[in-house]
Design a protein around this motif. Structure first.
Motif, PDB file in Angstrom:
ATOM      1  N   HIS A 168       0.842  -1.186   0.000  1.00 50.58           N
ATOM      2  CA  HIS A 168       0.000   0.000   0.000  1.00 50.58           C
ATOM      3  C   HIS A 168       0.879   1.238   0.000  1.00 50.58           C
ATOM      4  O   HIS A 168       1.996   1.225   0.535  1.00 50.58           O
ATOM      5  N   TYR A 169       0.384   2.313  -0.571  1.00 50.17           N
ATOM      6  CA  TYR A 169       1.070   3.591  -0.474  1.00 50.17           C
ATOM      7  C   TYR A 169       0.797   4.185   0.906  1.00 50.17           C
ATOM      8  O   TYR A 169      -0.173   3.812   1.581  1.00 50.17           O
ATOM      9  N   ALA A 170       1.647   5.123   1.309  1.00 45.93           N
ATOM     10  CA  ALA A 170       1.519   5.703   2.648  1.00 45.93           C
ATOM     11  C   ALA A 170       0.146   6.333   2.870  1.00 45.93           C
ATOM     12  O   ALA A 170      -0.421   6.246   3.975  1.00 45.93           O
ATOM     13  N   TYR A 171      -0.422   6.962   1.832  1.00 47.60           N
ATOM     14  CA  TYR A 171      -1.713   7.627   2.017  1.00 47.60           C
ATOM     15  C   TYR A 171      -2.863   6.630   2.191  1.00 47.60           C
ATOM     16  O   TYR A 171      -3.970   7.013   2.596  1.00 47.60           O
ATOM     17  N   GLU A 172      -2.624   5.357   1.897  1.00 50.62           N
ATOM     18  CA  GLU A 172      -3.666   4.337   2.040  1.00 50.62           C
ATOM     19  C   GLU A 172      -3.694   3.734   3.450  1.00 50.62           C
ATOM     20  O   GLU A 172      -4.678   3.080   3.815  1.00 50.62           O
ATOM     21  N   VAL A 173      -2.634   3.924   4.209  1.00 58.74           N
ATOM     22  CA  VAL A 173      -2.537   3.316   5.538  1.00 58.74           C
ATOM     23  C   VAL A 173      -2.960   4.334   6.600  1.00 58.74           C
ATOM     24  O   VAL A 173      -2.408   5.425   6.679  1.00 58.74           O
ATOM     25  N   ARG A 174      -3.950   3.974   7.385  1.00 56.33           N
ATOM     26  CA  ARG A 174      -4.430   4.869   8.428  1.00 56.33           C
ATOM     27  C   ARG A 174      -3.404   5.016   9.536  1.00 56.33           C
ATOM     28  O   ARG A 174      -2.712   4.059   9.881  1.00 56.33           O
ATOM     29  N   LYS A 175      -3.323   6.193  10.120  1.00 62.62           N
ATOM     30  CA  LYS A 175      -2.350   6.475  11.172  1.00 62.62           C
ATOM     31  C   LYS A 175      -2.804   5.835  12.487  1.00 62.62           C
ATOM     32  O   LYS A 175      -3.938   6.025  12.934  1.00 62.62           O
ATOM     33  N   ALA A 176      -1.901   5.074  13.086  1.00 65.33           N
ATOM     34  CA  ALA A 176      -2.229   4.377  14.333  1.00 65.33           C
ATOM     35  C   ALA A 176      -2.554   5.345  15.453  1.00 65.33           C
ATOM     36  O   ALA A 176      -3.364   5.043  16.344  1.00 65.33           O
ATOM     37  N   GLU A 177      -1.931   6.546  15.433  1.00 65.68           N
ATOM     38  CA  GLU A 177      -2.158   7.513  16.504  1.00 65.68           C
ATOM     39  C   GLU A 177      -3.631   7.905  16.630  1.00 65.68           C
ATOM     40  O   GLU A 177      -4.107   8.205  17.734  1.00 65.68           O
ATOM     41  N   GLU A 178      -4.346   7.881  15.517  1.00 70.91           N
ATOM     42  CA  GLU A 178      -5.757   8.255  15.550  1.00 70.91           C
ATOM     43  C   GLU A 178      -6.576   7.281  16.407  1.00 70.91           C
ATOM     44  O   GLU A 178      -7.656   7.619  16.885  1.00 70.91           O
ATOM     45  N   TYR A 179      -6.052   6.069  16.592  1.00 65.67           N
ATOM     46  CA  TYR A 179      -6.772   5.048  17.353  1.00 65.67           C
ATOM     47  C   TYR A 179      -6.145   4.800  18.721  1.00 65.67           C
ATOM     48  O   TYR A 179      -6.844   4.451  19.679  1.00 65.67           O
ATOM     49  N   PHE A 180      -4.818   4.970  18.825  1.00 63.10           N
ATOM     50  CA  PHE A 180      -4.125   4.595  20.048  1.00 63.10           C
ATOM     51  C   PHE A 180      -3.899   5.744  21.025  1.00 63.10           C
ATOM     52  O   PHE A 180      -3.595   5.496  22.193  1.00 63.10           O
ATOM     53  N   ASP A 181      -4.029   6.979  20.569  1.00 65.51           N
ATOM     54  CA  ASP A 181      -3.739   8.110  21.455  1.00 65.51           C
ATOM     55  C   ASP A 181      -4.640   8.135  22.689  1.00 65.51           C
ATOM     56  O   ASP A 181      -4.232   8.603  23.752  1.00 65.51           O
ATOM     57  N   ASP A 182      -5.875   7.645  22.545  1.00 65.59           N
ATOM     58  CA  ASP A 182      -6.812   7.678  23.670  1.00 65.59           C
ATOM     59  C   ASP A 182      -6.680   6.471  24.594  1.00 65.59           C
ATOM     60  O   ASP A 182      -7.390   6.381  25.603  1.00 65.59           O
ATOM     61  N   VAL A 183      -5.797   5.524  24.239  1.00 63.44           N
ATOM     62  CA  VAL A 183      -5.597   4.367  25.118  1.00 63.44           C
ATOM     63  C   VAL A 183      -4.836   4.845  26.356  1.00 63.44           C
ATOM     64  O   VAL A 183      -3.755   5.422  26.245  1.00 63.44           O
ATOM     65  N   PRO A 184      -5.374   4.647  27.544  1.00 63.47           N
ATOM     66  CA  PRO A 184      -4.726   5.182  28.763  1.00 63.47           C
ATOM     67  C   PRO A 184      -3.415   4.474  29.076  1.00 63.47           C
ATOM     68  O   PRO A 184      -3.231   3.296  28.773  1.00 63.47           O
ATOM     69  N   ASP A 185      -2.489   5.207  29.661  1.00 58.88           N
ATOM     70  CA  ASP A 185      -1.236   4.638  30.145  1.00 58.88           C
ATOM     71  C   ASP A 185      -1.520   3.956  31.487  1.00 58.88           C
ATOM     72  O   ASP A 185      -2.067   4.578  32.404  1.00 58.88           O
ATOM     73  N   VAL A 186      -1.157   2.695  31.577  1.00 55.13           N
ATOM     74  CA  VAL A 186      -1.455   1.915  32.784  1.00 55.13           C
ATOM     75  C   VAL A 186      -0.153   1.405  33.384  1.00 55.13           C
ATOM     76  O   VAL A 186       0.694   0.851  32.680  1.00 55.13           O
ATOM     77  N   LYS A 187       0.011   1.601  34.678  1.00 56.73           N
ATOM     78  CA  LYS A 187       1.165   1.069  35.390  1.00 56.73           C
ATOM     79  C   LYS A 187       0.818  -0.327  35.885  1.00 56.73           C
ATOM     80  O   LYS A 187      -0.116  -0.505  36.670  1.00 56.73           O
ATOM     81  N   ILE A 188       1.547  -1.329  35.394  1.00 65.57           N
ATOM     82  CA  ILE A 188       1.224  -2.721  35.699  1.00 65.57           C
ATOM     83  C   ILE A 188       2.085  -3.210  36.854  1.00 65.57           C
ATOM     84  O   ILE A 188       3.305  -3.028  36.854  1.00 65.57           O
ATOM     85  N   ALA A 189       1.439  -3.846  37.812  1.00 62.94           N
ATOM     86  CA  ALA A 189       2.151  -4.408  38.960  1.00 62.94           C
ATOM     87  C   ALA A 189       3.055  -5.541  38.493  1.00 62.94           C
ATOM     88  O   ALA A 189       2.627  -6.369  37.674  1.00 62.94           O
ATOM     89  N   PRO A 190       4.291  -5.636  38.992  1.00 65.69           N
ATOM     90  CA  PRO A 190       5.227  -6.688  38.555  1.00 65.69           C
ATOM     91  C   PRO A 190       4.675  -8.097  38.706  1.00 65.69           C
ATOM     92  O   PRO A 190       4.852  -8.941  37.820  1.00 65.69           O
ATOM     93  N   ASP A 191       3.987  -8.395  39.822  1.00 62.06           N
ATOM     94  CA  ASP A 191       3.441  -9.736  40.034  1.00 62.06           C
ATOM     95  C   ASP A 191       2.378 -10.070  38.999  1.00 62.06           C
ATOM     96  O   ASP A 191       2.279 -11.208  38.519  1.00 62.06           O
TER      97      ASP A 191
END
Length: 307
Positions: A168-191
């Motif tokens: 695909h050409y670059a203009y055909e591929v949707r930008k991931a940021e449009e979907y992932f920017d709203d995913v919250p940053d989560v701190k995961i416990a080591p266990d």
């Protein structure tokens, strides 16, 4: 018997060239498909092309191409105007550059093709180009004209041949940021992370496409066979309840680990049936047609390096 080549031409690297043939590497023709028919007569439905406003049938000579510039307003393009910008196919795939496999973003992959030498004379040049890529661990990027459009194609060594995948050409591929920017940053416990990783390790195995079974296709074949044999069909299908929301993630992880303790590490996934009866053959031929059994295509051994 292998399908007829989709494209024939030359692969060119600097002053080295060889005749090649491209054939699609995938096919959906063996999947069961349906035609629209008149349930009363059993005859196929034929569609007519009609004017959306007048409902009058339009002949092929009066049908053209239109670009929508506003709602229900079209700019009509003549065939001559479109032909003026069509690229002339030289039937040559000229390699522009080589890149590491890992640098090609998987989102850009489109349609894969098997590439083979088209005559014995060019087999040596074909092998030289292929083995040069194997030695360097790279893929070739080139351009090819298909269906009057220029496509970028990534070429990689694969066994005794090569695989070319249109990109695909670059203009055909949707930008991931449009979907992932709203995913919250989560701190995961080591266990918690350690438990999740243990579950992942317990399910590790080798990628074996044959192990995955198309259950819908299998069920569809069975329904068709029963319908042909005038056997009663089950009208309703029990649906699995949706998973409940996880209240305590740590507890769910612990119970997942406990439930999988019998085999400490899963081996290769259990293989399903090699083919669903009917994927390529129908055991009960439909009246008025002939069913031809097809042998499953063998897959070539891959020498492609991991990307």
């Amino acid at each position: 018997m292998a399908p007829r080549p989709y494209w024939k031409g030359y692969l060119k690297l600097s002053l080295v060239s060889c005749p090649i043939a491209l054939t699609p590497a995938t096919s959906s023709s063996e999947k069961i498909s349906f035609r629209q028919v008149n349930k009363g007569t059993g005859n196929r439905i034929r569609y007519k092309k009609v004017d959306a406003e007048t409902d009058e049938e339009v002949s092929g000579d009066d049908i053209g191409k239109g670009y929508e510039v506003a709602k229900n307003e079209y700019l009509i393009m003549d065939d001559e105007e479109l032909e003026a910008i069509q690229l002339e196919s030289t039937h040559t795939i000229e390699i522009d550059q080589f890149v590491p496999f890992s640098q090609i973003d998987r989102r850009y992959y489109d349609q894969p093709y098997y590439i083979v030498p088209n005559d014995e004379v060019g087999a040596e040049a074909f092998a030289v180009i292929r083995e040069a890529m194997v030695g360097k661990g790279v893929a070739a990027l080139a351009r090819v004209v298909m269906n009057k459009r220029e496509r970028v194609i990534a070429i990689e060594p694969h066994g005794k041949g090569m695989i070319g995948t249109t990109l695909h050409y670059a203009y055909e591929v949707r930008k991931a940021e449009e979907y992932f920017d709203d995913v919250p940053d989560v701190k995961i416990a080591p266990d918690m992370l350690k438990l999740a990783q243990h579950i992942v390790e317990s399910k590790e195995g080798e990628f074996e496409p044959e192990a995955f079974v198309d259950h819908y296709e299998q069920a569809l074949v069975e329904v068709i066979k029963k319908k042909q044999a005038h056997e009663p069909l089950r009208k309703s299908v029990e649906r699995t309840a949706a998973p409940k929301n996880v209240v305590n993630l740590m507890d769910a992880l612990r119970r997942s680990v406990e439930s999988g303790k019998a085999p400490a590490k899963a081996g290769k996934p259990a293989k399903g049936k090699k083919r669903a009866a009917g994927q390529g053959e129908m055991l009960l031929p439909i009246s008025g047609s002939k069913a031809v059994a097809k042998k499953p295509a063998t897959q070539p051994a891959s020498r492609r390096k991991a990307g």
